[in-house]
Design an enzyme around this catalytic site. Sequence first.
Site, PDB file in Angstrom:
ATOM      1  N   ASP A 204       9.147  -2.049   1.210  1.00 26.00           N
ATOM      2  CA  ASP A 204       8.031  -2.038   0.275  1.00 26.00           C
ATOM      3  C   ASP A 204       7.612  -3.471  -0.073  1.00 26.00           C
ATOM      4  O   ASP A 204       8.459  -4.345  -0.277  1.00 26.00           O
ATOM      5  CB  ASP A 204       8.472  -1.293  -0.997  1.00 26.00           C
ATOM      6  CG  ASP A 204       7.351  -1.080  -1.986  1.00 26.00           C
ATOM      7  OD1 ASP A 204       6.364  -0.411  -1.627  1.00 26.00           O
ATOM      8  OD2 ASP A 204       7.464  -1.579  -3.122  1.00 26.00           O
ATOM      9  N   GLU A 262       5.787  -2.938   4.991  1.00 26.61           N
ATOM     10  CA  GLU A 262       4.537  -2.696   4.283  1.00 26.61           C
ATOM     11  C   GLU A 262       4.015  -4.079   3.884  1.00 26.61           C
ATOM     12  O   GLU A 262       4.444  -4.665   2.890  1.00 26.61           O
ATOM     13  CB  GLU A 262       4.729  -1.847   3.026  1.00 26.61           C
ATOM     14  CG  GLU A 262       3.394  -1.546   2.357  1.00 26.61           C
ATOM     15  CD  GLU A 262       3.443  -1.390   0.847  1.00 26.61           C
ATOM     16  OE1 GLU A 262       2.504  -0.796   0.274  1.00 26.61           O
ATOM     17  OE2 GLU A 262       4.393  -1.883   0.211  1.00 26.61           O
TER      18      GLU A 262
END
Length: 538
Positions: A204, A262
């Site tokens: 993330d 990401e």
Amino acid sequence: MTDQAWWRDAVIYQIYPRSFKDNNGDGIGDLPGVTSRLDYLKTLGVGALWLSPFYRSPQADAGYDVADYRDVDPLFGTLADFDDLLSGAHDRGLRIIVDLVPNHTSSEHDWFKAAMAAGPNSRERARYMFRTGRGEHAEQPPNNWQSVFGGPAWTRVEGEDQWYLHLFDSSQPDLDWTNPEVREEFESVLRFWLDRGVDGFRVDVAHGMIKQEGLPDFEGDQSMIEGGNRGPMWDQDGVHEIYRAWHKVLDEYDGDRMMVAEAWVHPQERLARYVRPDEMQQAFNFDYLLTRWNSKALKQVIDTSIAQSASVGAVPTWVMSNHDGVRHPSRLGLADPGARPNGLTAQDPQPDEALGYRRARALIMLTLALPGSAYLYQGEELGLPDHTTMDSEYRQDPTFHRTQGREIGRDGCRVPLPWQADAPALGFGGEKTPWLPQPESYARYAVDQQEHDDTSMLSLYRQLLQLRQAHQLGRGEVEWQPVEQEAVLSLVNAGVRLVINLGDQTVPMPEGDVLVTSLPDNTFQDGIPANAAVWLRA
């Protein structure tokens, strides 16, 4: 890593656990619910599952605020439930990727609670980004950075001159990745899950962990998506040292373990840095997700993605939707097809649901015809639209609340899946109302309504995934074919020819045996209809 590593051509299915399947009837999806549908996922034809966070968390940001990286939140089950899911997936030949959230912890994490108790200049605070405020009485934040979720990126510690940084919600304090203790902790977290047998990690905010030294003010666009790698909080060169260290950790384990970033980074040359041979294996191709319904733009992003990935020996990825944006069938039905609004409400112009659905059927045919790895977001195989008319009282996204509703947020794409049209909560769980309301339209998209319908979106996905595997399209190469119409794209890959018509007029059908069409075959009698696609034997 070898050229035959499983992830080089994998189709990976994103599961948002709280909205996939509720096994215990509390209105929230859970890990046993995922386990109960592994046969469905195997039959779909995907090769791996990516699980969004299921860790112990106060759930201020739907689990992306982690309080304990080594435990399962009781909302989702137990570590034993995770082990059962992992074992069941592996028994079916499915890999498991888990979400890792290293940019920030929850404010309920033991480290942050210790930092708040310890006070300034302590070892505990050095794990986070605490700074003294500006102004005579430290009444101003240390700099002008803004939160991705709206408002200042700093919160003042009550009764002190110090503030702490949070690029997201105030309950998500940013870690200081220049601190060796932080790096050691996350290498330990990696090993915890690798030892349990996970096959990889989705990282993330992979481009946000290192901030420019001195934390200078920045007057440009600070948003994560539009800002990309602009600004002192994004895409700093120091992040790559972290991923080189993590790569070594994964190399200690057999089975081609992988990481996917990401990273909202532009241009593609910058993104390619994350997938150099000694760093991550994949990075999400958000440029593809953001591309409008336009033949020239799509061809350009495909060519650039393939070239930049190849320049570092990596493979491109293709993604159309995820848990952070309006679902692509709804986006493709907008007046500006493919635009990416931050949520939709009943007061906004509504997408053309039928047109968006039709375009989504064509777009998946382009996506799965491309070499590399593809990511699918749960429910897209059903053709699910966004919930574009959800009442404000139900919204839970911190973006909505931190901006007083100016930014709608991501709740519309996170609505629980419909499994059975005539069951309570559309078969998602028991009698209890789901955590987010399902629109009435979801009944006709339910799995049981599509399961045995040869013309359904679910049947189309199953057929395409089977053909993709049979022809090894993920390991092939794109050869563009000449076209006479500007709105048409045609390519050949590994014995399959794709033709997609993004225009509003029927175009001629090339010669060749038809493998699959995006619409029922009888609609292709006069050529390839508007907003449609076909696979032919090349």
